[in-house]
Design an enzyme around this catalytic site. Sequence first.
Site, PDB file in Angstrom:
ATOM      1  N   LYS A   1      55.604  39.735  50.514  1.00 48.97           N
ATOM      2  CA  LYS A   1      54.910  39.481  51.780  1.00 48.97           C
ATOM      3  C   LYS A   1      54.514  38.002  51.929  1.00 48.97           C
ATOM      4  CE  LYS A   1      50.639  40.657  51.682  1.00 48.97           C
ATOM      5  NZ  LYS A   1      49.989  39.322  51.668  1.00 48.97           N
ATOM      6  N   THR A   2      53.913  37.423  50.919  1.00 50.05           N
ATOM      7  CA  THR A   2      53.436  36.041  51.027  1.00 50.05           C
ATOM      8  C   THR A   2      54.600  35.083  51.227  1.00 50.05           C
ATOM      9  OG1 THR A   2      51.563  36.584  49.593  1.00 50.05           O
ATOM     10  CG2 THR A   2      52.063  34.257  49.893  1.00 50.05           C
TER      11      THR A   2
ATOM     12  N   ASP B   1      47.654  37.685  58.324  1.00 53.14           N
ATOM     13  CA  ASP B   1      48.039  38.330  57.067  1.00 53.14           C
ATOM     14  C   ASP B   1      47.044  39.445  56.743  1.00 53.14           C
ATOM     15  OD1 ASP B   1      49.431  38.766  54.720  1.00 53.14           O
ATOM     16  OD2 ASP B   1      48.319  37.241  53.603  1.00 53.14           O
ATOM     17  N   GLU B   2      47.472  40.413  55.919  1.00 53.26           N
ATOM     18  CA  GLU B   2      46.625  41.554  55.525  1.00 53.26           C
ATOM     19  C   GLU B   2      46.026  42.226  56.762  1.00 53.26           C
ATOM     20  OE1 GLU B   2      46.810  42.585  52.654  1.00 53.26           O
ATOM     21  OE2 GLU B   2      47.050  40.940  51.220  1.00 53.26           O
TER      22      GLU B   2
ATOM     23  N   GLN C   1      48.054  50.481  52.314  1.00 50.87           N
ATOM     24  CA  GLN C   1      47.132  49.760  51.440  1.00 50.87           C
ATOM     25  C   GLN C   1      45.838  49.398  52.164  1.00 50.87           C
ATOM     26  OE1 GLN C   1      49.023  46.964  48.474  1.00 50.87           O
ATOM     27  NE2 GLN C   1      50.783  47.158  49.850  1.00 50.87           N
TER      28      GLN C   1
ATOM     29  N   ARG D   1      50.369  48.792  41.220  1.00 55.19           N
ATOM     30  CA  ARG D   1      50.032  47.562  40.485  1.00 55.19           C
ATOM     31  C   ARG D   1      50.866  47.468  39.210  1.00 55.19           C
ATOM     32  NH1 ARG D   1      49.004  45.235  44.424  1.00 55.19           N
ATOM     33  NH2 ARG D   1      49.781  47.181  45.298  1.00 55.19           N
TER      34      ARG D   1
END
Length: 722
Positions: A34-35, A215-216, A246, A596
């Site tokens: 994503k980043t 973002d997020e 998430q 994770r």
Amino acid sequence: MSDPIQKDLNEQQAAAVMHGRGPLMVLAGAGSGKTRVVTRRIARLLREGVRGSEILAMTFTNKAAGEMAHRVQDLGGPFVRIATFHSACARFLRADAALLGYPEHFTIYDTYDRDSAIRSLLEDLGLDRLKVKPSAVGSTISRLKNTCMSPQDLATGSSDLARVVEQVWQPYRDRMKQLGAMDFDDLLLNFLKLLREHPDTAEQYRARFSWILVDEFQDTNRVQYDLLRELAPKDGNVCVVGDPDQSIYGFRGAEIRNILDFEDDYPGTTVVRLEQNYRSTAVILRAAETVIANNKQRKHKRLRTDNEEGQPLYLFRAAGAAEEAQTIADRIHGLLGEDVSLDEIAIFYRTHWLSRSIEQALKDKGIPYEILGGLSFFERREIKDLLAYLRVLVNPLDDVSMERVINVPTRGIGKSSVDKLKRAGHEAGMSLREAVGEPSLHAIVPPKARKALQQLAAVLDKAQAATASLGAHGALAAILEGTDYLNHATSLGDPEDIAREENIQELVSDVTAFDEKNEEGLGGYLQHVSLLTSQDRAQDDGPRVQMMTVHAAKGLEFDHVFLVGLDEGVFPSMRSVDTEDGIEEERRLMYVAITRGRRTVFCSSAKERMINGQTDRMQPSRFWKELPKDCVQAYESKWHSFEQEPDSGEAWSVDPDPGLEATVAIQRGLRVRHDLFGNGVVRSVSGRGGSMRAVVRFLDGVERELILEYAGLKVVDHGADW
């Protein structure tokens, strides 16, 4: 020469980076890069001639914003400001605050400043006598602001806190304006107000920022989404990146509906799904996808990977918390023998109190660890307060511990009174504890402090007597009852109220378990704790196992993940099981926890746990049962063999619900007694079977929600002494 902006992008990532004009939603699965997509999209816009001043990019932490800005520069782009929502709004308000009647150089109040202003306001309005804490008022006001609600929307309109919030709501806003100050929530609300009440100014911002990225996005609250809609027209160049699977910050006001409804609010949105996972094994992804598929509030996507199939998820059902912790420590010790680095191992738990037994097992094995985003169990404030009380009982000469708790909870013994009492005690050859118990020395302090000292001395004397007859757990029970410390620690009005209550209950359990296994009494327990905490300080600065809540784990990744406490009522939390929204957010937490892990995931549950000093029978989490059978493997340790029931239709055994008949008699309006909280009245009953619970209003004025199976409530006869 390859293009650095498109280098190593998969097809979906490239589509998001190269998308042109119009609204874009990037559904970015866990570990899907994503980043990389966000930063390269910004770099691509800059390369094509868009000025940095035309781009408004927002995320949720200063750390993330800084890292993203540096990545853009590494791609050859100029510096572009990537900001948090709050910092962006603060910058804009510096220029236009006068339109709202604020000075250009308005003060920004942090939480401490906000609560101080509220404390002063409560005194001015004569509301401080109600004993409602300013922090609870401030936290409630903050929650209302973030959800665009008012005090009239509070469900508990009859409580003292709700009534105080309603009376303070407008005076607080007026006071802040008089002071030329804004709290953090005001930064968002006031900028939103500016955009709505000043159309010309709003149009200038829309013209200035022709490209907007968020973002997020799944973590935005109602106010943040309203800000986006004011800044970005329906056909605007707005890009939101996030993953509804998430969305785990509902307790902070995050609205999953923002990302679910984005396509409706922005017709013609291009949707790009990032489904290629670069982090985890195929087994881990299948397990996570199977669990999250049970949620209804989500956007369809399916993670895939080119990584190896990998090892199955290990499931271990322990007899109790000690066995669970010992098995995890043994497993980690085995990983170290395979040359696994400590900092590639993480232990996740749903709630803080579960860390205590794990910490002790790691210390027993000599395995260094670090609590990420929190404190070691015995370093938490509420635990240190209660241990200070206990130390005074064992060592009356301990002035440091006595001074820590002499006015905790607040009882009207100020610093001046403490200093006078210390001097008087010193002159009489007494410690501070001895001076507290000597009425002849109390004349030097004001009447209120004098009365408080007498009450404190009585509590300490009672606890001292309990120590002799009942041991360490009797002393702690007497301190909790005599000081009302539990109410003090859990009425701050912030999200940690629940964690503090659970930590105190875990301390009760730890002391009780120590008494059951040892005859060394309170002194022995305090020596045991001192040795544990000295090990904390003795750890070097080398790599350590990372321990954290699942919330703190978001955005991180580790080779080996241990997920502990997968018990119904623990994970999912008992406070979430009554609503579908609550269960779905807990399931998203489970999804975050599993994803994770890069190589292995180890899940543990316990048949019994000691909670608040009582041993309770536990059921495996519903999420444990949702894991697909072809992705899991029973784990056997030297402590315990994993149990299976062949032909049961399940991959593991499920214990029958104990004691359900005892809960049936609890009804609304009954007077009941709880061993710790005392007498109360049942306000409501909900749920069924093992999830059946009651809200009880106790005589201290606090309403508590209890699982009936474990609460041990006793019906009080109406003719009995209340």
